[in-house]
Structure formats: structure tokens, C-alpha cells
Design a protein around this motif. Structure first.
Motif, short mmCIF file in Angstrom:
data_model
loop_
_atom_site.label_atom_id
_atom_site.label_comp_id
_atom_site.label_asym_id
_atom_site.label_seq_id
_atom_site.Cartn_x
_atom_site.Cartn_y
_atom_site.Cartn_z
N GLU A 136 59.14 29.85 60.94
CA GLU A 136 58.46 28.95 60.00
C GLU A 136 57.74 29.77 58.94
O GLU A 136 57.03 30.71 59.26
CB GLU A 136 57.44 28.08 60.74
CG GLU A 136 58.09 26.97 61.56
CD GLU A 136 57.07 26.22 62.40
OE1 GLU A 136 57.10 24.99 62.35
OE2 GLU A 136 56.27 26.85 63.08
N TYR A 137 57.96 29.39 57.71
CA TYR A 137 57.25 30.03 56.61
C TYR A 137 56.76 28.94 55.68
O TYR A 137 57.54 28.08 55.28
CB TYR A 137 58.16 31.00 55.84
CG TYR A 137 58.62 32.16 56.70
CD1 TYR A 137 57.76 33.23 56.95
CD2 TYR A 137 59.87 32.15 57.28
CE1 TYR A 137 58.17 34.28 57.74
CE2 TYR A 137 60.29 33.20 58.09
CZ TYR A 137 59.43 34.27 58.31
OH TYR A 137 59.83 35.29 59.12
N GLY A 138 55.50 28.97 55.35
CA GLY A 138 55.00 28.01 54.37
C GLY A 138 54.34 26.81 55.01
O GLY A 138 53.96 26.82 56.19
N THR A 142 49.63 22.97 57.94
CA THR A 142 49.14 24.33 58.18
C THR A 142 50.07 25.31 57.47
O THR A 142 51.20 24.96 57.12
CB THR A 142 49.12 24.70 59.68
OG1 THR A 142 50.46 24.73 60.17
CG2 THR A 142 48.29 23.73 60.48
N TRP A 143 49.56 26.51 57.26
CA TRP A 143 50.36 27.54 56.59
C TRP A 143 50.87 28.50 57.67
O TRP A 143 50.11 29.19 58.32
CB TRP A 143 49.50 28.28 55.57
CG TRP A 143 50.26 29.32 54.80
CD1 TRP A 143 50.24 30.67 55.02
CD2 TRP A 143 51.13 29.11 53.70
NE1 TRP A 143 51.05 31.30 54.11
CE2 TRP A 143 51.61 30.38 53.29
CE3 TRP A 143 51.56 27.96 53.01
CZ2 TRP A 143 52.50 30.53 52.22
CZ3 TRP A 143 52.44 28.13 51.96
CH2 TRP A 143 52.90 29.38 51.57
N HIS A 176 46.00 26.71 51.87
CA HIS A 176 47.08 25.77 52.16
C HIS A 176 46.91 25.08 53.51
O HIS A 176 47.50 24.04 53.75
CB HIS A 176 48.42 26.50 52.17
CG HIS A 176 48.74 27.20 50.89
ND1 HIS A 176 48.82 26.53 49.69
CD2 HIS A 176 48.99 28.49 50.62
CE1 HIS A 176 49.11 27.41 48.74
NE2 HIS A 176 49.21 28.61 49.28
N THR A 177 46.14 25.67 54.42
CA THR A 177 45.93 25.01 55.71
C THR A 177 44.80 24.00 55.56
O THR A 177 43.65 24.37 55.32
CB THR A 177 45.59 26.05 56.81
OG1 THR A 177 46.73 26.88 57.01
CG2 THR A 177 45.23 25.37 58.10
N GLN A 178 45.17 22.72 55.71
CA GLN A 178 44.15 21.67 55.55
C GLN A 178 43.12 21.80 56.66
O GLN A 178 43.48 21.88 57.84
CB GLN A 178 44.81 20.30 55.59
CG GLN A 178 45.68 20.04 54.37
CD GLN A 178 46.51 18.77 54.50
OE1 GLN A 178 46.64 18.20 55.58
NE2 GLN A 178 47.09 18.34 53.40
N GLY A 179 41.86 21.81 56.31
CA GLY A 179 40.79 21.91 57.32
C GLY A 179 40.69 23.29 57.95
O GLY A 179 40.01 23.45 58.97
N GLY A 180 41.34 24.28 57.36
CA GLY A 180 41.34 25.62 57.96
C GLY A 180 39.94 26.20 58.12
O GLY A 180 39.60 26.75 59.16
N THR A 181 39.11 26.03 57.08
CA THR A 181 37.75 26.56 57.17
C THR A 181 36.96 25.82 58.25
O THR A 181 36.13 26.42 58.95
CB THR A 181 37.04 26.45 55.80
OG1 THR A 181 37.82 27.19 54.86
CG2 THR A 181 35.65 27.03 55.83
#
Ligand code: XMP
Length: 513
Positions: free
Chosen positions: A106-108, A130-131, A177-182
Motif C-alpha cells: 500500500e502506498y498513499g 491514512t497515509w 494526509h492521515t486524517q486525525g493523525g495528530t
């Protein structure tokens, strides 16, 4: 003042500096350490949590970066990201496999489902983007771990052993690019590591001042001050720490923007430190006379700068420490944590070899650019210094196209000041990454009053960019362009035409030369 520390253990991934940045954004102090750091040294840092970064390798490769499994027995929570997650799974008895076909790679951007009962995903929606960037995948989680996120190709997109405080994510929560990553990182820090959120710029300032005092003792420090954000903030911090033991040498090469030299002097000459402004304008102009090739200009300016700086350093006498405004991205780009490498990073082409000093001091080497700006504000530097847009070391010499003369520089300074003033008045300045005027080498016919003119054309340039590697020309309002054009041709003698550059990078560059 002590604060809680999170260790970001670096396995060579491309986003590692972003992880550190995000952790600090969450109000937690962190330091990046290489995976080769001795376990005892890491333990001595007394971390409240550890984050294993991504990395380019496969855990099965002979020379793949590893970590002593003893780290898992400390009782300190660990979050593994991508390679870091696979390594944790591998070392704790899970199974990581190389994807046999493309469907498992998986990429991206990847649609991912989360168990919001897992502390890492607490308060987040049950699904999101997610990225991902991985060839290997986690086939079987280690004993004690549950799968807490999944994607189409990855049944174990996240794993957790909540009892031990071990978490792993196959994706990169640190990238935008990852939603909610932080939020995931914040959950790890606050829900799992029980961070107190005790890292503020004020703490950093206090700790940095104390550390500098301890290191420098009664020694003498020399700093080349360019007026750029990094060296200005380094100067202010060192001045607070060691006062008059610090000498800042500001070489005014006459290639600064309007009033810039005086602004730097005004900001620093009042501080309790030794400030020397060397007015070397004539020397630079003499050496630049008749030179029109951009790279040659750069080389001349770099050499001359070093010559002037060396002369001043000799006058000052033996210094113990040479200070630099190296910031974290410089450290990363140099590929080493070694102070000597830093010399080549200097804006104008390296620092002198023959200045006699014992050691290099780099008080900003753990900070990112926006953190450096915040620290500058904390130290009371004026906003026009800390919010400064990037300005090339060779200054206006590479914005006067062709040969450089005092008359041309003066014309350009006026035109550029008008553009900056009007952009700020229109509220455009904060949106633009870099914006300036350049004096083209072209003259053209115009009419003013009843007479013919044959004067220079000035080009305005404004770009938006995240990284300056690529840039888009900025769509600034026509009204702004109109006001700037009218003012420049009316107020600046010698300019009768204004152009706006609509070239992006690539194929153009930000600067004209
Ligand atoms: P270019 O023109 O390469 O610019 O697209 C990218 C960024 O680098 C800056 N720049 C320089 N900075 N010395 C510097 O310190 C230089 O010789 C130099 N040339 C370009 C430019 O202002 C932009 O921010």
C-alpha cells in the motif's frame, strides 16, 4: 527546569523530523536519537514514552536496523510507526511478511477502519484516510496484541497491547494526509504516556539558557549575525545566557533590503552583548563590479564575507566558541549530527577555517523553523525580524539581473520596499511564502508627463510553497499589482515599467538568478 521527555528512535524514515515536530506541537518535549544509541543512554533520559520511526528497510534483511529487545522490559510505553511497528512485532514474536503481490502493498491514501475503544483512536471517527507506505505487512500480531485498525490489504493496520502500553501503526500518523493523525499521537502521549503537556517555549527558553551557561562558563563566544531569523534568534538566546561574553559580528554587505541593516543594528545594539556592524558595502561592490554571471556573484560574495568575518574575528582575539543558528532541518539535511559538517550550511557559503575556536555551539539545533520564530518572540525580538520571509545570503546581488551597481541596488531597494509595504497593507504578506522585486536588465521606452523615458523594468515575484523545492506563482489581487505599479513608476526614478512573473517552479526558480 526539567520536563518530561519522549524519545523518537530514528530508524531512518523520511518523516522522522515530522514526528518530533508533532510531539512538540502537542506540548511534549522530545528528542530524536539514532537507533544505534546505547540502551543505557536512552534509559538515562528517563523517557515517558518512546516512538519507533519508520525506515526504508525490511525487518528480515541481515543489516536491518534493530533495537535491543531489552527496551521492551522497561515498562515504558512504545508506539511503533511503519517500520517501527513491524520491528516491534518481529521482536515480540509476531510475523512480518513481504507482500507477495501488489495487492498487499500500500502506498498513499488508504481507507482505514479503527477500533475507537483502543486508546490510540479514542475520540476519533471509526473510519478515515491514512497515509500508507509499505511493502511488508504484519501477517500475525505478537501474543498479547490485538488488531485495532484495518485496511483492505492490511488486517493489522494497527496493533495494540494495551496492558503493556505497546502500540503499532502500519501507516504514518505524522503526515497531514492521515486524517486525525495528530490526535492519534496526542492520544499516545496523553492517554497512554500520561504526559503533563509541560513543554512550552518559555520552558525551552529557560532550559536552553541554563544549558548554555553551563556549557560556555566564562568562555568567549563569536556569532556571525546575518539578520535572518535563525542567526537573530540564536544571538538573542546567547545574549540572554552569557551577555557580554558574546560578540555578534554583522557584516553589512550592502546587499540587504531597504533599512534592513539599520533594523538589525537597532534590534541588537541595545542588548547586553557586544555587537559589531562591519560596513563592508564598498568592498563588496568593488569585487562585484562588472560581474554578471549569477554563480560567480555568489562565489565572490561568499568569499568576501568570510574574509571580512575573519578580519573581525582576529581583531576580537581568541574565541572559545563559534555559535551558529543551525536548526533541526539543517541537521537532518546534513545527514550527520556532527558539528563540523555544519560549516557548509552557512547561508553565504561556509565559515572560516582559520578562526581559532574550541567548539561550535548550536543552541537551536533541535528546533524547527516555526519553533525558532516562536522562541524569537518569547525572547522579545521584533516581529519584523522573527516573521521574516527567506532572504538569500547573496542578497539583492542576485535580484539585480546582470552587473550590480549602487544605483541599481538603490532603485531596487525602493521598488521592493513599496511592494512589501503594499502587500502587507493588503493583508497578502502572510499568505505568500516569498515575495520581492527584481531589477531586470531591460530598459524600455515610456512616456511620463510630456516626455519620453527610457528606463529600467522591475519584475515583481510572489510565490506560495511549502518547501521551496517547487512553488506556484501567487494569484495576488490585480488591485494590489495596480497600486504597486503606480507607486513604483511614480516614486522610483529610473524605473518606468512593472512586470509580474507568472512562472512556477519548475520550470522557473524562485529567484531570477
Ligand atoms: P530558487 O531560486 O533556487 O530558491 O528556487 C529557493 C529558495 O532558496 C533561496 N535562495 C538562496 N538562499 N543563498 C541562499 O541563502 C543563495 O544563493 C540562494 N539562492 C536562492 C531563495 O530565496 C528561495 O527561498
Amino acid at each position: 527546569m526539567s520536563h518530561q521527555t519522549v524519545i523518537v528512535l530514528d530508524f531512518g524514515g523520511q518523516y522522522n523530523q515530522l514526528i518530533a515536530r508533532r510531539v512538540r506541537e502537542c506540548g511534549v518535549y522530545c528528542e530524536v536519537r539514532p537507533y544505534t544509541a546505547p540502551l543505557a543512554a536512552l534509559r538515562a533520559m528517563n523517557p515517558i514514552g518512546i516512538i519507533f520511526t519508520g525506515g526504508p528497510n525490511s525487518v528480515y534483511l541481515e543489516d536491518a536496523p534493530k533495537v535491543d529487545p531489552g527496551i521492551f522490559t522497561w515498562g515504558v510505553p512504545i508506539l511503533g510507526i511503519c517500520y517501527g511497528c513491524q520491528l516491534m512485532a518481529h521482536l515480540l514474536g509476531g510475523r512480518v511478511a513481504a507482500a507477495q503481490d501488489d495487492s498487499a502493498r500500500e502506498y498513499g491514501k488508504t481507507e482505514t477502519q479503527f477500533d475507537t475503544g483502543c486508546k490510540l483512536f479514542q475520540g476519533l471517527p471509526g473510519a478515515g484516510i491514512t497515509w500508507m507506505s509499505h511493502g511488508d505487512y504484519m501477517e500475525r500480531a505478537p501474543q498479547g496484541f490485538a488488531a485495532t485498525a484495518r485496511s483492505a490489504a492490511c488486517p493489522n493496520a494497527a496493533i495494540a497491547d494495551e496492558a503493556r502500553g505497546f502500540y503499532g501503526v502500519q501507516f504514518h500518523p505524522e503526515v497531514n494526509h492521515t486524517q486525525g493523525g495528530t490526535d492519534m499521537l496526542r492520544n499516545f502521549l496523553y492517554e497512554v504516556c500520561h504526559a503533563a503537556g509541560d513543554w512550552t517555549m518559555e520552558d525551552y527558553r529557560r532550559a536552553a539558557v541554563a544549558a548554555l551557561r553551563e556549557k560556555i562558563g566564562g568562555g568567549k563566544v563569536l556569532l556571525a549575525l546575518s539578520g535572518g531569523v535563525d542567526s537573530s534568534v540564536a544571538a538573542a538566546l546567547l545574549a540572554e545566557a552569557v551577555g557580554e561574553q558574546l560578540t555578534c559580528v554583522f557584516v553589512d554587505h550592502g546587499l540587504m533590503r531597504k533599512d534592513e541593516g539599520d533594523e538589525v543594528e537597532a534590534a541588537f545594539s541595545r542588548r547586553a552583548m557586544n555587537f559589531i556592524r562591519v560596513n563592508a558595502q564598498d568592498r563588496f561592490l568593488i569585487r562585484l563590479a562588472g560581474v554578471d554571471e549569477p554563480e560567480r556573484k555568489r562565489k565572490i560574495i561568499g568569499e568576501e564575507f568570510i574574509r571580512v568575518f575573519e578580519e573581525e574575528a582576529r581583531r576580537i582575539g581568541a574565541v572559545d566558541y563559534l555559535a551558529q543558528g543551525t536548526i533541526y532541518p539543517d541537521v537532518i539535511e546534513s545527514g550527520a549530527g556532527d558539528a563540523a559538517v555544519i560549516k557548509s550550511h552557512h547561508n553565504v557559503g561556509g565559515l572560516p577555517d582559520c578562526v581559532d575556536f574550541k567548539e561550535i555551539v548550536e543552541p537551536l539545533r533541535l528546533l524547527f523553523k516555526d519553533e525558532v520564530r516562536d522562541l524569537g518572540r518569547e525572547l522579545g525580538l521584533p516581529e519584523y525580524l522573527v516573521a521574516r520571509q527567506p532572504f538569500p545570503g547573496p542578497g539583492l546581488a542576485i535580484r539585480v539581473i546582470g552587473d550590480v551597481t549602487k544605483e541599481k541596488l538603490d532603485m531596487l531597494r525602493e521598488a521592493d520596499a513599496i511592494f512589501r509595504e503594499e502587500a502587507a497593507r493588503a493583508g497578502e504578506d502572510r499568505r505568500l511564502s516569498q515575495y520581492f522585486a527584481a531589477l531586470t536588465n531591460m530598459r524600455s521606452v515610456g512616456v511620463m508627463g510630456d516626455g519620453r523615458t527610457y528606463d529600467y523594468a522591475v519584475a515583481l515575484r510572489a510565490v506560495t510553497t511549502d518547501d521551496f523545492m517547487t512553488a506556484d506563482w501567487a494569484r495576488v489581487p490585480y488591485e494590489l499589482l495596480d497600486r504597486v505599479s503606480v507607486r513604483i513608476v511614480n516614486e522610483v526614478a529610473g524605473i518606468n515599467r512593472v512586470l509580474y512573473d507568472i512562472t512556477s517552479k519548475p520550470p522557473g526558480t524562485v529567484e531570477f538568478e
